[in-house]
Design a protein around this motif. Sequence first.
Motif, PDB file in Angstrom:
ATOM      1  N   LEU A   8       0.896  -1.169  -0.075  1.00 19.26           N
ATOM      2  CA  LEU A   8       0.032  -0.022   0.017  1.00 19.26           C
ATOM      3  C   LEU A   8       0.867   1.331  -0.019  1.00 19.26           C
ATOM      4  N   ILE A   9       0.298   2.498  -0.166  1.00 24.83           N
ATOM      5  CA  ILE A   9       0.820   3.689  -0.270  1.00 24.83           C
ATOM      6  C   ILE A   9       1.795   4.170   1.186  1.00 24.83           C
ATOM      7  N   ASP A  10       1.233   3.563   1.982  1.00 22.91           N
ATOM      8  CA  ASP A  10       2.261   3.618   3.438  1.00 22.91           C
ATOM      9  C   ASP A  10       3.309   2.468   3.491  1.00 22.91           C
ATOM     10  N   THR A  11       3.542   1.751   2.476  1.00 24.16           N
ATOM     11  CA  THR A  11       4.439   0.703   2.593  1.00 24.16           C
ATOM     12  C   THR A  11       4.191  -0.487   3.349  1.00 24.16           C
ATOM     13  N   THR A  12       2.589  -0.690   3.807  1.00 23.60           N
ATOM     14  CA  THR A  12       2.157  -1.938   4.420  1.00 23.60           C
ATOM     15  C   THR A  12       1.944  -2.941   3.282  1.00 23.60           C
ATOM     16  N   LYS A  13       2.458  -4.182   3.578  1.00 24.35           N
ATOM     17  CA  LYS A  13       2.070  -5.229   2.774  1.00 24.35           C
ATOM     18  C   LYS A  13       0.913  -5.912   3.057  1.00 24.35           C
TER      19      LYS A  13
ATOM     20  N   ARG B 289      -9.175  -5.797  -9.515  1.00 25.54           N
ATOM     21  CA  ARG B 289     -10.243  -4.957  -9.280  1.00 25.54           C
ATOM     22  C   ARG B 289     -10.177  -4.342  -7.608  1.00 25.54           C
ATOM     23  N   ALA B 290     -10.220  -5.500  -6.762  1.00 26.33           N
ATOM     24  CA  ALA B 290     -10.351  -5.150  -5.335  1.00 26.33           C
ATOM     25  C   ALA B 290      -9.060  -4.194  -5.030  1.00 26.33           C
ATOM     26  N   PHE B 291      -7.833  -4.693  -5.601  1.00 25.31           N
ATOM     27  CA  PHE B 291      -6.694  -3.517  -5.248  1.00 25.31           C
ATOM     28  C   PHE B 291      -6.796  -2.257  -6.151  1.00 25.31           C
ATOM     29  N   SER B 292      -7.666  -2.071  -7.106  1.00 21.05           N
ATOM     30  CA  SER B 292      -7.987  -0.694  -7.602  1.00 21.05           C
ATOM     31  C   SER B 292      -8.864   0.164  -6.579  1.00 21.05           C
ATOM     32  N   ILE B 293      -9.757  -0.675  -5.854  1.00 17.45           N
ATOM     33  CA  ILE B 293     -10.516   0.075  -5.059  1.00 17.45           C
ATOM     34  C   ILE B 293      -9.867   0.392  -3.815  1.00 17.45           C
ATOM     35  N   VAL B 294      -8.725  -0.462  -3.328  1.00 20.03           N
ATOM     36  CA  VAL B 294      -7.990  -0.084  -2.115  1.00 20.03           C
ATOM     37  C   VAL B 294      -7.174   1.231  -2.629  1.00 20.03           C
ATOM     38  N   ASN B 295      -6.690   1.410  -3.714  1.00 20.57           N
ATOM     39  CA  ASN B 295      -5.945   2.562  -4.012  1.00 20.57           C
ATOM     40  C   ASN B 295      -6.849   3.708  -4.041  1.00 20.57           C
ATOM     41  N   ILE B 296      -7.961   3.728  -4.355  1.00 15.39           N
ATOM     42  CA  ILE B 296      -9.066   4.686  -4.117  1.00 15.39           C
ATOM     43  C   ILE B 296      -9.165   5.158  -2.776  1.00 15.39           C
TER      44      ILE B 296
ATOM     45  N   ASP C 154      -5.347   6.604  -0.296  1.00 12.46           N
ATOM     46  CA  ASP C 154      -4.560   7.356  -1.023  1.00 12.46           C
ATOM     47  C   ASP C 154      -3.972   8.178  -0.379  1.00 12.46           C
ATOM     48  N   LYS C 155      -3.256   9.390  -0.831  1.00 18.12           N
ATOM     49  CA  LYS C 155      -2.279  10.382  -0.313  1.00 18.12           C
ATOM     50  C   LYS C 155      -3.147  10.762   0.819  1.00 18.12           C
ATOM     51  N   LEU C 156      -4.101  11.355   0.646  1.00 14.67           N
ATOM     52  CA  LEU C 156      -4.816  12.275   1.670  1.00 14.67           C
ATOM     53  C   LEU C 156      -5.470  11.347   2.796  1.00 14.67           C
ATOM     54  N   ARG C 157      -5.574  10.016   2.663  1.00 15.81           N
ATOM     55  CA  ARG C 157      -6.107   9.042   3.574  1.00 15.81           C
ATOM     56  C   ARG C 157      -5.156   8.019   3.861  1.00 15.81           C
ATOM     57  N   ASN C 158      -3.942   8.087   4.116  1.00 12.57           N
ATOM     58  CA  ASN C 158      -2.953   7.319   4.040  1.00 12.57           C
ATOM     59  C   ASN C 158      -2.450   6.760   5.446  1.00 12.57           C
ATOM     60  N   LYS C 159      -3.337   6.974   6.573  1.00 15.10           N
ATOM     61  CA  LYS C 159      -3.375   6.537   7.786  1.00 15.10           C
ATOM     62  C   LYS C 159      -4.389   5.462   7.910  1.00 15.10           C
ATOM     63  N   LEU C 160      -5.430   5.313   7.061  1.00 14.22           N
ATOM     64  CA  LEU C 160      -6.408   4.075   7.144  1.00 14.22           C
ATOM     65  C   LEU C 160      -5.811   2.903   7.565  1.00 14.22           C
ATOM     66  N   GLU C 161      -6.343   2.148   8.417  1.00 15.88           N
ATOM     67  CA  GLU C 161      -6.071   1.036   8.966  1.00 15.88           C
ATOM     68  C   GLU C 161      -6.328  -0.221   8.179  1.00 15.88           C
ATOM     69  N   VAL C 162      -5.606  -1.208   8.054  1.00 13.95           N
ATOM     70  CA  VAL C 162      -6.168  -2.403   7.186  1.00 13.95           C
ATOM     71  C   VAL C 162      -7.455  -2.877   7.577  1.00 13.95           C
ATOM     72  N   LYS C 163      -7.724  -3.147   8.868  1.00 10.27           N
ATOM     73  CA  LYS C 163      -8.951  -3.499   9.294  1.00 10.27           C
ATOM     74  C   LYS C 163      -9.965  -2.607   8.822  1.00 10.27           C
TER      75      LYS C 163
ATOM     76  N   ILE D 119     -14.368  -1.621   4.531  1.00 10.91           N
ATOM     77  CA  ILE D 119     -14.989  -1.007   3.543  1.00 10.91           C
ATOM     78  C   ILE D 119     -15.161  -1.746   2.291  1.00 10.91           C
ATOM     79  N   LEU D 120     -14.125  -2.589   1.822  1.00 11.09           N
ATOM     80  CA  LEU D 120     -14.194  -3.673   0.655  1.00 11.09           C
ATOM     81  C   LEU D 120     -15.352  -4.689   0.848  1.00 11.09           C
ATOM     82  N   ARG D 121     -15.342  -4.968   2.008  1.00  7.24           N
ATOM     83  CA  ARG D 121     -16.342  -6.094   2.254  1.00  7.24           C
ATOM     84  C   ARG D 121     -17.621  -5.534   2.060  1.00  7.24           C
TER      85      ARG D 121
END
Length: 654
Positions: free
Chosen positions: A152-157, A574-581, A584-593, A598-600
């Motif tokens: 992810l954008i914050d280097t989280t795998k 497609r799921a990863f495309s939604i993750v990147n939306i 993003d740079k403005l919401r880079n502190k969102l936790e994985v959970k 949100i994806l679910r």
Amino acid sequence: MFFKGWLKACIGDNAKAFCASCKTEFIAHRKSIKEQRNCTKKHLANINKEKEVIHTPKMDKFVKPSISGKRKRAELKIAAYIAEHCSVNAVDHLGKVIGDLDPESEILSKIKLHRTKCTGLIVNVLSPCMLHDLIDDVNHSYFSLIIDESTLIDTTKVMCVMIRYFSKKFRKTRTTFYRLIQLENGTAEHMTTCFINQLNEDGLNIDKLVGIGVDGANSMIGPHNSLSSRVLALVPHLIVVQCLCHSLHLAAENACSSLPRHIDYLIETSHSWFSTSAKKTNEFADLFKTINQRMPKKIPKLSGTRWLARFEAITIIIDQWDKYKLHFEMAKTKYRGSAGYKAEELYNIFRNNENKLYLIFLRDALKDVIHVNKLFQSSSIEPFKLFADLNTLMYSALQKIVVPAQLHKVKNQDLTKYDFKNYTMATDCINFGYYFNELCGKLQSNQNEIINIKNRCKEFLIKLAEELQKRIPKNMQILEKISAFSPQNAKNETKIDDITAIVVAFERILSDIDTTLNEWSLIHRAEINADTSDEFWRAIDLIVDSAGQKRFSNISKLALALLTVPFSNASVERAFSIVNIVKDKLRNKLEVKTIDAILRVRFLMENKCDNFEPTPLMLKKFVSEVVYTGDISDEALNIMEHCDKILNSNMEEL
């Protein structure tokens, strides 16, 4: 004033008065009333008690009544809308706006929904309930998983997992989001451990896993010490499918190395020339509109990993070739420095019609590859017919370069192993397409130049056939076996294809091999009119005998399991495309959970937010202990719900 609250009239006797505090009657005389007020100990004690009761806070000062069901429904619908469409921070203003729409409304005026509560509803209420429904729908069915990992954008795998299964609820094969798992590193050992632990935690039996779809990364598909090899050791009947879409992209990219390098440079530079400058884009638009009386098409963005995305760019460049040539002829003198030099380079390429010949050939040669690539990306395909489409692609690639008499000797299942190089046609005998031949007739080039172009194009076709043979043999074998379960073959009394090999391979999920083969031989007697494989095999599964037992239980179980086999990683991409939306740079502190939740919601919300209705389980979980912590057992939740009902009942009585 002194008598207020306790002195009442005595009903039925006008000569007497009644003390409401003492509950006694006495003569309605001034002296008696005065004695009752000042001298009676019982009266004084009762008055003091009444004063204490008056000053004692009411019960509703300590206990707040629970939120009404209508308000819960409204706030859950708002949270679902936020999860599907926008940032959670937007709810801070949205909740207030909704409340101000109708201040007199019993529901809208009481809505209190801000970022923290909205996040809690998405993460701890909506998402868990939807996951519960998904697991319940999968139940004990066989399923497949599509897996990919990314940073992810914050280097989280993270590792994204999609699940494909036959849904009895929706009556079709369904591919949807399952989990977004945070990783500490990208090693195969760690990914496998996280993967297995998550399945066990959610109660999914790994023995029910039919197949996994992965990309071409060595940590995913490698023969040794990869995720697929480790899972295969646990599930021997597992079908491991490498994404065919990735293979087709790589095959086309490697084949393109046979063509001159400036062809790929032309495509990339033409796109970058306009994509980075509004001024250049407007100049070309004005020129094009002057000539054609309409606006030009823009060259789409290219991809470094999806080479076939160049197909649309090639088509647009060919259609607007002369206008591009005129534009760059004007730009080479107008712009200075590197821009002017690049414009001159592009003009020199565009004024040479031999380069257009290469693009026309490339466009026609890639049409079949693009068609099959789109089929494997589609979410509404017939899995049992994919073998025929893939086989047609392989045959089409060989047909252009192999002597027909030799190609006719090859069986369809042997096309990927066929050594065709010794039987290629001479260059003059190869048909490069109508538009290619038409432009060749118009060119003023010498004959040697035309022959050289055709030889390069022949090399491309040979290289493409080689790459297809090298990259899709495993998929071909799997698809060939599964295609035998198509409704057309199943209804055929003679049964053209033999399924013994695949029945033996899946012996673990069947009660008996002979019973399964006997059921297969009798399927043609079932009178079923179904257009798709999903409908056909579901109908077969429902057929029962006179004792109420399933007549085709084994063969239907096997067919429904094979329907879940994945053939591309398009869904997880497609799921990863939604993750990147979402992150993003403005919401880079969102936790994985939070991203996982949100994806679910986005994937599993059946009717989208405008028709979404909260389930009873969601309304039940809408309590502060769940919304803000999410850490509460189902037993405790049931006790709280019971107590809440009693409290509401007592409050109504008070």
